[in-house]
Design a protein around this motif. Sequence first.
Motif, mmCIF file in Angstrom:
data_model
loop_
_atom_site.group_PDB
_atom_site.id
_atom_site.type_symbol
_atom_site.label_atom_id
_atom_site.label_comp_id
_atom_site.label_asym_id
_atom_site.label_seq_id
_atom_site.Cartn_x
_atom_site.Cartn_y
_atom_site.Cartn_z
ATOM 1 N N ARG A 134 48.272 46.411 30.065
ATOM 2 C CA ARG A 134 47.064 46.419 30.895
ATOM 3 C C ARG A 134 46.443 45.026 30.978
ATOM 4 O O ARG A 134 45.993 44.597 32.038
ATOM 5 C CB ARG A 134 46.054 47.425 30.332
ATOM 6 N N SER A 168 46.421 42.890 34.477
ATOM 7 C CA SER A 168 45.119 42.470 35.016
ATOM 8 C C SER A 168 45.074 40.966 35.244
ATOM 9 O O SER A 168 44.611 40.499 36.286
ATOM 10 C CB SER A 168 43.988 42.877 34.066
ATOM 11 N N LEU A 207 38.794 46.366 31.317
ATOM 12 C CA LEU A 207 39.795 47.168 30.617
ATOM 13 C C LEU A 207 39.187 48.277 29.766
ATOM 14 O O LEU A 207 39.919 49.086 29.195
ATOM 15 C CB LEU A 207 40.672 46.261 29.753
#
Length: 101
Positions: A15, A19, A38
């Motif tokens: 993640r 990102s 997040l």
Amino acid sequence: MSELDPVIHAQARLRVVASLAAMPNNASITFPRLQKLLEMTAGNLSTHLRKLEDAGYVRQSKTIEGRTPVTYVEITPTGLAAFERYTAQIRSLIDPTGESS
């Protein structure tokens, strides 16, 4: 097929890298903004960033703005290349023939 990159494969680190890779022109983002994006605790994000930084996938830079310390996080060229390899491997697992539907 080679093994998926274990540094990126952990869900939280995936993640983070995804990102950062999506940032326009590989721009940096402040630590608190990334944390909020997040929905991670500061400690959890710090731990994963350290692992990514040790692998050379992200860079953290600390500066002072006004009187406030600010940490910026960005993906490195090595990290971007690793993420691109990782996503290519995932695509080949999903569609080993390379054909799209």
